[in-house]
Scaffold this motif. Structure first.
Motif, PDB file in Angstrom:
ATOM      1  N   SER A   1      12.533   1.248   2.174  1.00 34.69           N
ATOM      2  CA  SER A   1      11.830   0.009   2.538  1.00 34.69           C
ATOM      3  C   SER A   1      12.836  -0.833   3.204  1.00 34.69           C
ATOM      4  CB  SER A   1      11.397  -0.393   1.085  1.00 34.69           C
ATOM      5  OG  SER A   1      10.888  -1.576   1.173  1.00 34.69           O
TER       6      SER A   1
ATOM      7  N   ILE B   1      12.580  -0.112   6.902  1.00 30.95           N
ATOM      8  CA  ILE B   1      11.340  -0.623   7.542  1.00 30.95           C
ATOM      9  C   ILE B   1      11.400  -2.055   7.641  1.00 30.95           C
ATOM     10  CG2 ILE B   1       8.664  -0.855   7.167  1.00 30.95           C
ATOM     11  CD1 ILE B   1       9.109   2.016   5.800  1.00 30.95           C
TER      12      ILE B   1
ATOM     13  N   CYS C   1      11.011  -4.264  11.267  1.00 22.14           N
ATOM     14  CA  CYS C   1       9.899  -5.211  11.465  1.00 22.14           C
ATOM     15  C   CYS C   1      10.417  -6.419  11.716  1.00 22.14           C
ATOM     16  CB  CYS C   1       8.918  -5.142   9.928  1.00 22.14           C
ATOM     17  SG  CYS C   1       7.489  -5.969  10.109  1.00 22.14           S
TER      18      CYS C   1
ATOM     19  N   ILE D   1       9.127   6.644  11.240  1.00 27.42           N
ATOM     20  CA  ILE D   1       8.076   5.770  10.783  1.00 27.42           C
ATOM     21  C   ILE D   1       6.969   6.568  10.621  1.00 27.42           C
ATOM     22  CG2 ILE D   1       6.673   3.639  11.217  1.00 27.42           C
ATOM     23  CD1 ILE D   1       8.732   2.636  12.843  1.00 27.42           C
TER      24      ILE D   1
ATOM     25  N   ALA E   1       5.138   1.455   6.174  1.00 25.50           N
ATOM     26  CA  ALA E   1       5.449   2.214   7.407  1.00 25.50           C
ATOM     27  C   ALA E   1       3.945   2.093   8.384  1.00 25.50           C
ATOM     28  CB  ALA E   1       5.645   3.576   7.029  1.00 25.50           C
TER      29      ALA E   1
ATOM     30  N   LEU F   1       4.150  -1.585   9.980  1.00 22.78           N
ATOM     31  CA  LEU F   1       5.103  -1.428  10.908  1.00 22.78           C
ATOM     32  C   LEU F   1       4.553  -1.039  12.149  1.00 22.78           C
ATOM     33  CD1 LEU F   1       7.894  -2.136  12.058  1.00 22.78           C
ATOM     34  CD2 LEU F   1       8.696  -0.104  11.022  1.00 22.78           C
TER      35      LEU F   1
END
Length: 864
Positions: A121, A124, A128, A149, A164, A167
């Motif tokens: 997490s 990601i 982002c 991803i 994911a 993103l």
């Protein structure tokens, strides 16, 4: 950055990088990230790194992720993303080859730390934050991060999988933003590398045979079309819509719920709904391919759209009505209503006609509906007779399917009914007939006329879930108009449920609520009165039943009965017929007995009901059986006893609400000696441990002030002359009773109450009083006598927490002087701020985290 924080930051970075050091909790790390983001947003991230090189050193331990805890590793990944969000800082980190080692295959990917969802997490979220500029897109295209991803879309952690997908949407939107501005008609082959890769992955997923992959692709597209309305999204939909349409050719349709979400998000997009991209054809085809339970949400979404072809709206409404059509067909003996003898009322009230085919909805773009659907919905017309077995098959595979579909349909129609874009004219009569029929199927009073009806009776008998949904829907239908015969049936079925011993407590509550809605919406008779004859007859039939509910062994049944009684007395307590029937029943006596019910909720409802009965002159306390001639204590004394002795807060709050309303309405028991009444109530309320009781006590005190001094001025703010203040002599005279009832003692004590709503209420009361006494205080001038000094000293002690000593007898002059000296506006402003309005000090945060690691002494840390 503050210099003191800069001095502590290297030590904190060393603590975070040292796996042997204890790390503060996740809350501290989140606060630290927020602080860094605030600094980065306010200035240059590159300058922040240059002035604090310890931050670059802090990121290096990520190269050995096995030495870090998962939450610290996730923190560092997110921190790197925040710093690299600015392109110059991104380039600086790239020069040291740090970012590829953080987010590329050389970093945590594939290692032991990657098994922690927190790390995935954090990875990601870091990407982002980082993906804000073209350089980041180039990095993603060449680092292999996009492929990672893709794989995380199917992660075992729902949070990671959802992040994911979001993103991917973020990357696709950013990559298309710049070129789409110059070329609105951009073709897919000319899209940037990242966009082509993501769209290619979506295409591959839509062609997949595995439902999870299809679901992932549909969810990404739903998020995209819901949040991005740029022109290039039209090109994307035209490119992908054939693949979406191909899903409808599969049996069963894969990922049906995700498909519905996608189509509705596309239909709501202002770019796509107004374009000629075959959207309406796809929606029509989808409605005809999905099962009824899957098509219901899509049909509701279509009918909520502001613009939509009439044929598609007709098809959607037909799909929504299919389950109710099945119910009517299974129980209708003739073209009339269920249970009617002979032809009865024809159900040809305007609604909807046969299910429209997808070809009928072939209109592209235009043809927005004006809400008029001229077709009719008699039982048996939806889809024609040929579709009846199919409709029955949707309802009857199992009891669970039947119950779920009926509840969903009723809930959807309940949501649709109040909307301005609902189909017009609305089929009030058939819907009423269907709701009544479903309730009769549930209680066993319906007469099935087919095998389908027999199965429905077996499935729905005693089903509480369907009964609740049908009663809710029946209540909303009270806002419309229907034939009197149907209205009579509505009251009849409600009376059946209210009198039946088999009705569950929750069903009874819903039945009481629906009954109130129908009674309140009944048209007033032309000859005067509040209720038309049928409603009056219903109430007279219900009142003899109400005592049974008030004596129920289930406390929630007793509570529902009392709530219904309170509402009916408030609305129709002045009507002669209702009063006579109520006094002839046992209801007032049983309500009085429920003041001593073992359940506090019931006692509170009984207090409210008795207060309303007393206000209407319907309260009668019978003589005691053992002492028929004994003098009974009044309801006022009974309620004061509850306020003083009840161990639960709900009844005491109810008593205060009744007393406040009695004071507003000049109730006979209050008007006899208002000052004595207020003094007794405030004396008890001021000592109550429940803050809501104390706040309600201040509300009662405010009503007393307003009745004595007059309402606050509501004159026009643009008037040439201000409203005249009360004469000083009258103000001084009015303040005397306030002193006698100890109102000021209560109000000043509440000003420093530990519960903010009480202090706010007291502040409002004192501000009102100060405004009303302005003329008196202007004439008297500033006062600094011994009474004023004593009162101010007492208030200072109270503010410090010593409230044991009362204020004693007060003089109006001293009260007015203290009101002028208090900064009530400042206090009100401080009370209006939330408890966490003050920004937490970053220095305090750093000190606490270092103290946790033992770097600082205990006395150097501050509680943040």
């Amino acid at each position: 950055m503050d210099p003191e924080c800069s001095q502590l930051l290297p030590a904190l970075c060393a603590v975070l990088a040292d796996p042997r050091q204890p790390v503060a909790d996740d809350t501290c790390l989140e606060k630290l990230l927020d602080w860094f983001k605030t600094i980065a947003d306010a200035g240059s991230s590159l300058l922040l790194l240059q002035e604090n090189p310890c931050l670059v050193t802090l990121l290096c331990p990520v190269l050995k992720p096995q030495d870090l805890s998962p939450r610290v590793l996730a923190f560092l990944l997110r921190l790197a993303g925040i710093l690299a969000a600015q392109e110059d800082c991104f380039q600086h980190l790239q020069q040291g080859d740090l970012l590829p080692r953080l987010f590329g295959e050389a970093g945590p990917l594939g290692g032991a730390a990657w098994t922690a969802p927190t790390v995935r997490s954090g990875w990601i979220q870091g990407l982002c934050s980082l993906t804000q500029h073209p350089s980041a897109l180039c990095f993603l295209a060449h680092s292999g991060a996009v492929d990672t991803i893709f794989s995380l879309q199917g992660d075992s952690s729902l949070f990671v999988a959802s992040a994911a997908g979001q993103l991917l949407v973020h990357i696709l939107g950013l990559s298309m933003q710049a070129p789409a501005e110059g070329h609105p008609s951009l073709q897919p082959a000319h899209w940037p590398a990242c966009a082509q890769k993501i769209v290619g992955h979506i295409e591959e997923s839509l062609r997949a045979t595995a439902t999870p992959q299809v679901t992932q692709a549909l969810n990404v597209l739903t998020t995209m079309f819901s949040h991005c309305h740029d022109p290039w999204t039209q090109v994307l939909w035209v490119h992908l819509s054939p693949l979406v349409a191909c899903l409808l050719e599969k049996d069963p349709v894969p990922a049906a719920h995700s498909l519905v979400d996608l189509l509705l998000s596309v239909a709501r997009s202002p770019v796509l709904s107004s374009s000629s991209c075959g959207l309406w054809d796809t929606l029509a085809q989808t409605l005809s391919r999905l099962r009824a339970s899957q098509a219901g949400p899509l049909a509701l979404g279509i009918l909520k759209l502001q613009e939509c072809p009439k044929a598609l709206r007709a098809q959607a409404f037909a799909v929504l009505l299919q389950p109710l059509t099945c119910v009517l067909e299974a129980t209708t003996q003739a073209p009339g209503l269920p249970g009617s003898s002979g032809p009865g009322l024809q159900c040809g009230v305007a609604a909807i006609g046969p299910v429209a085919s997808s070809e009928a909805c072939a209109g592209r773009g235009g043809d927005p509906t004006d809400g008029e659907l001229p077709l009719a919905w008699p039982p048996g017309s939806v889809g024609g007779t040929a579709d009846a077995p199919l409709t029955a098959g949707m309802l009857l595979p199992s009891k669970a399917a039947c119950v779920g579909l009926l509840c969903q349909t009723l809930a959807h129609l309940e949501l649709l009914q109040p909307l301005p874009q609902r189909p017009s004219p609305w089929p009030w009569a058939p819907l009423l007939s269907a709701a009544v029929t479903i309730l009769r199927l549930c209680n066993g009073s319906a007469t099935p006329t087919s095998d389908t009806g027999t199965h429905l009776c077996a499935f729905l008998a005693g089903c509480v879930r369907v009964q609740r949904a049908a009663l809710d829907f029946l209540g909303t239908l009270s806002q419309g108009t229907g034939p009197q015969e149907l209205v009579t049936q509505v009251f009849a079925i409600l009376l059946e449920y209210l009198t039946s011993p088999d009705s569950s407590p929750t069903v009874l509550k819903k039945a009481f609520q629906a009954t109130l809605q129908w009674l309140q919406s009944s048209p007033k008779p032309s000859g005067g009165g509040d209720l038309e004859p049928h409603a009056q007859l219903f109430l007279r039939e219900l009142l003899p039943v109400l005592p049974k509910r008030l004596c129920s062994p289930c406390w929630d049944v007793r509570d529902s009965g009392l709530e219904f009684l309170t509402q009916t007395v408030r609305r129709w307590g002045g009507q002669a017929g209702f009063r006579h029937a109520l006094l002839a029943s046992e209801v007032p006596e049983l309500t009085e007995q429920l003041l001593r019910d073992p359940e506090s909720y019931v006692r509170a409802s009984a207090v409210a009901a008795m207060g309303q009965l007393s206000s209407r002159g319907l309260h009668i306390i019978p003589a005691s059986p053992g002492h028929p001639g004994a003098q009974q204590k009044s309801l006022l004394e009974e309620l004061l006893h509850i306020l003083s002795t009840d161990s639960e807060g709900f009844p005491r709050r109810a008593v205060m609400q009744v007393f406040t309303q009695w004071l507003r309405d000049s109730h006979a028991d209050v008007a006899a000696d208002t000052e004595h009444f207020v003094a007794r109530v405030l004396r008890v309320a001021s000592q109550d441990l429940d803050w809501e009781v104390r706040a309600q006590g201040l509300e009662l005190a405010l009503v007393f002030l307003e009745q004595t001094l007059g309402q606050p001025s509501s004159s026009c703010p643009y008037a040439m002359t201000p409203p005249a203040a009360a004469p000083p002599s009258l103000v001084a005279q009015a303040l005397q009773p306030f002193c006698r009832v100890q109102l000021f003692d209560f109000a000043f004590r509440a000003l420093f109450d530990c519960d903010r709503p009480v202090a706010q209420k007291s502040c409002d009361l004192l501000l009102f009083l100060r405004a009303k006494t302005a003329s008196y205080s202007d004439q008297q001038g500033s006062s600094s006598g011994p009474d004023v000094a004593s009162l101010e000293a007492a208030l200072q002690r109270w503010q410090a927490g010593d409230q044991g000593q009362p204020l004693g007898d007060l003089e109006p002059e001293a009260v007015v002087a203290v009101l002028r000296s208090l900064d009530l506006e400042g206090l009100r402003g401080a009370l209006a701020e939330s408890s966490d309005h003050a920004e937490q000090s970053p220095l305090s945060l750093l000190q606490d985290m270092l103290a946790t690691a033992g770097i600082l002494g205990e006395n150097e840390a501050d509680c943040y």
